[in-house]
Design an enzyme around this catalytic site. Structure first.
Site, PDB file in Angstrom:
ATOM      1  CE  LYS A 144      -4.222  -1.638   2.268  1.00  0.00           C
ATOM      2  NZ  LYS A 144      -5.167  -1.415   3.368  1.00  0.00           N
ATOM      3  CG  ASP A 149      -8.286   0.934   3.472  1.00  0.00           C
ATOM      4  OD1 ASP A 149      -9.166   0.123   3.133  1.00  0.00           O
ATOM      5  OD2 ASP A 149      -7.066   0.665   3.445  1.00  0.00           O
TER       6      ASP A 149
HETATM    7  N1  LIG Z   1     -12.050  -3.663   7.796  1.00  0.00           N
HETATM    8  C1  LIG Z   1     -11.266  -3.233   6.819  1.00  0.00           C
HETATM    9  O1  LIG Z   1     -11.726  -2.818   5.756  1.00  0.00           O
HETATM   10  C2  LIG Z   1      -9.772  -3.209   7.016  1.00  0.00           C
HETATM   11  C3  LIG Z   1      -9.000  -2.390   6.179  1.00  0.00           C
HETATM   12  C4  LIG Z   1      -7.613  -2.364   6.387  1.00  0.00           C
HETATM   13  C5  LIG Z   1      -7.050  -3.154   7.378  1.00  0.00           C
HETATM   14  N2  LIG Z   1      -7.849  -3.949   8.136  1.00  0.00           N
HETATM   15  C6  LIG Z   1      -7.262  -4.770   9.215  1.00  0.00           C
HETATM   16  O2  LIG Z   1      -6.630  -3.894  10.118  1.00  0.00           O
HETATM   17  C7  LIG Z   1      -5.491  -4.501  10.697  1.00  0.00           C
HETATM   18  C8  LIG Z   1      -4.288  -3.570  10.569  1.00  0.00           C
HETATM   19  O3  LIG Z   1      -3.970  -3.367   9.227  1.00  0.00           O
HETATM   20  P1  LIG Z   1      -2.810  -2.332   8.815  1.00  0.00           P
HETATM   21  O4  LIG Z   1      -2.715  -2.374   7.352  1.00  0.00           O
HETATM   22  O5  LIG Z   1      -3.009  -1.027   9.490  1.00  0.00           O
HETATM   23  O6  LIG Z   1      -1.530  -3.052   9.472  1.00  0.00           O
HETATM   24  P2  LIG Z   1      -0.111  -2.392   9.863  1.00  0.00           P
HETATM   25  O7  LIG Z   1       0.193  -1.239   8.978  1.00  0.00           O
HETATM   26  O8  LIG Z   1       0.833  -3.539   9.952  1.00  0.00           O
HETATM   27  O9  LIG Z   1      -0.332  -1.791  11.363  1.00  0.00           O
HETATM   28  C9  LIG Z   1      -0.605  -2.622  12.439  1.00  0.00           C
HETATM   29  C10 LIG Z   1      -0.693  -1.791  13.712  1.00  0.00           C
HETATM   30  O10 LIG Z   1      -1.095  -2.681  14.774  1.00  0.00           O
HETATM   31  C11 LIG Z   1      -0.126  -2.647  15.823  1.00  0.00           C
HETATM   32  N3  LIG Z   1       0.016  -4.007  16.347  1.00  0.00           N
HETATM   33  C12 LIG Z   1       0.183  -5.143  15.638  1.00  0.00           C
HETATM   34  N4  LIG Z   1       0.260  -6.211  16.460  1.00  0.00           N
HETATM   35  C13 LIG Z   1       0.153  -5.712  17.729  1.00  0.00           C
HETATM   36  C14 LIG Z   1       0.167  -6.310  19.016  1.00  0.00           C
HETATM   37  N5  LIG Z   1       0.293  -7.634  19.161  1.00  0.00           N
HETATM   38  N6  LIG Z   1       0.029  -5.501  20.094  1.00  0.00           N
HETATM   39  C15 LIG Z   1      -0.106  -4.165  19.957  1.00  0.00           C
HETATM   40  N7  LIG Z   1      -0.127  -3.549  18.751  1.00  0.00           N
HETATM   41  C16 LIG Z   1      -0.001  -4.312  17.654  1.00  0.00           C
HETATM   42  C17 LIG Z   1       1.146  -2.169  15.202  1.00  0.00           C
HETATM   43  O11 LIG Z   1       1.901  -1.542  16.222  1.00  0.00           O
HETATM   44  P3  LIG Z   1       3.464  -1.195  16.058  1.00  0.00           P
HETATM   45  O12 LIG Z   1       3.491   0.141  15.376  1.00  0.00           O
HETATM   46  O13 LIG Z   1       3.962  -1.180  17.446  1.00  0.00           O
HETATM   47  O14 LIG Z   1       4.055  -2.291  15.203  1.00  0.00           O
HETATM   48  C18 LIG Z   1       0.635  -1.182  14.151  1.00  0.00           C
HETATM   49  O15 LIG Z   1       0.387   0.072  14.714  1.00  0.00           O
HETATM   50  C19 LIG Z   1      -5.346  -5.846  10.002  1.00  0.00           C
HETATM   51  O16 LIG Z   1      -5.923  -6.833  10.827  1.00  0.00           O
HETATM   52  C20 LIG Z   1      -6.151  -5.680   8.737  1.00  0.00           C
HETATM   53  O17 LIG Z   1      -6.689  -6.918   8.270  1.00  0.00           O
HETATM   54  C21 LIG Z   1      -9.203  -3.978   7.999  1.00  0.00           C
END
Ligand SMILES: NC(=O)c1ccc[n+]([C@@H]2O[C@H](COP(=O)([O-])OP(=O)(O)OC[C@H]3O[C@@H](n4cnc5c(N)ncnc54)[C@H](OP(=O)(O)O)[C@@H]3O)[C@@H](O)[C@H]2O)c1
Length: 272
Positions: free
Chosen positions: A68, A104
């Site tokens: 992305k 998004d």
């Molecule tokens: N519903 C929808 O349409 C939609 C759209 C997009 C994404 N999503 C979902 O949203 C989630 C995040 O996506 P993303 O693209 O934003 O991912 P990303 O860029 O990898 O960001 C993940 C975030 O979660 C934090 N995190 C991950 N594991 C953690 C843990 N065990 N404890 C505390 N914090 C944690 C990370 O913290 P750090 O900064 O400390 O690493 C980071 O801030 C995914 O599950 C994805 O499937 C849903």
């Protein structure tokens, strides 16, 4: 029927086999009788994939983890919202000109705004990754006050600084203990996602009845976080709403037709 005039849309990411976007978009094409097909492409070499998309005249595509952010440098144009967020999840190919969008953002804002007025509200965003960025910029634009709570403080601070650069004083970093003072809590971390379905980003002891709770994790449909919130009587919003919302916005960019959201939602619910 698929024929030589069929327009091809896709989603690129890695892994891609679990993506629900093909089923969601193909159901919508079928309902509207549009001669489009939507496929999943597992992509490692992004630059060559984009060259291929251009060469084959692929009409458009969604972009998911891990591309992305990297995709931005291969596009001809990037719309204002996607540029601010620094992430693109939708690309439209208009006669060889590739334009990037971030649906998004609107998908999440619409899911929230359909339940609650955002102007002046205090919204805690748990996480500071790609989805958190889209949501923080989106709700800041609607006049909300944002509290970013992230495991890695430096990443949270960077998001706060970026959002405040466009919407001065709209955001700050905080901790779970400050949830007492907010109206809305949005989980944007993967905590609680299948198979870790009993994990939750916020302990139940930090929730109160008048919090509005949104989880963007959509598998399972009802996460532990949402279950805890419901048991306290909170209003809850499932991740399906954002997923279908972003898909509907992308569909409209791809086809210039109004998206059949119920058809799209049912296609996703069938898979879950
Ligand atoms: N519903 C929808 O349409 C939609 C759209 C997009 C994404 N999503 C979902 O949203 C989630 C995040 O996506 P993303 O693209 O934003 O991912 P990303 O860029 O990898 O960001 C993940 C975030 O979660 C934090 N995190 C991950 N594991 C953690 C843990 N065990 N404890 C505390 N914090 C944690 C990370 O913290 P750090 O900064 O400390 O690493 C980071 O801030 C995914 O599950 C994805 O499937 C849903």
């Amino acid at each position: 029927m698929i024929d030589s005039k069929t327009k091809i849309i896709g989603v690129i990411g890695k892994p891609i086999g679990h993506s629900m976007s093909p089923a969601m978009h193909n159901a919508a094409f079928s309902r509207l009788g549009l001669n489009y097909v939507y496929l999943g492409f597992e992509v490692t070499d992004l630059q060559r994939a984009i060259d291929g998309m251009r060469a084959l005249g692929i009409s458009g595509f969604n972009v998911t983890i891990p591309h992305k952010i990297d995709i931005l440098k291969y596009l001809d144009k990037i719309d204002t919202t996607a540029k601010r967020i620094s992430a693109v999840n939708t690309v439209v190919n208009d006669n060889g000109i590739l334009t990037g969008y971030n649906t998004d953002c609107a998908g999440a804002v619409d899911a929230l705004a359909s339940k609650v007025k955002l102007k002046g509200r205090k919204i805690a965003v748990i996480g500071a990754g790609g989805a958190a960025r889209a949501i923080a910029f989106g709700v800041a634009e609607k006049g909300a006050h944002i509290l970013i709570i992230n495991r890695t403080l430096a990443k949270g601070e960077k998001l706060v600084s970026d959002v405040n650069g466009f919407f001065p004083d709209s955001s700050k970093c905080g901790t779970i203990k400050e949830l007492e003072d907010v109206d809305i809590i949005v989980n944007t971390t993967p905590i609680g996602m299948n198979p870790n379905i009993h994990a939750t980003p916020v302990g139940k002891e930090f929730l109160r009845k008048n919090h509005i709770i949104m989880d963007i994790v959509y598998n399972p449909i009802e996460t532990q976080f949402l279950r805890d919130a419901k048991s306290l009587g909170c209003m809850t919003i499932s991740g399906i709403e954002m997923f279908v919302g972003q898909g509907a916005k992308s569909f409209e960019l791809f086809t210039e037709n109004k998206a059949p959201k119920e058809v799209m939602r049912n296609a996703v619910l069938n898979l879950l």
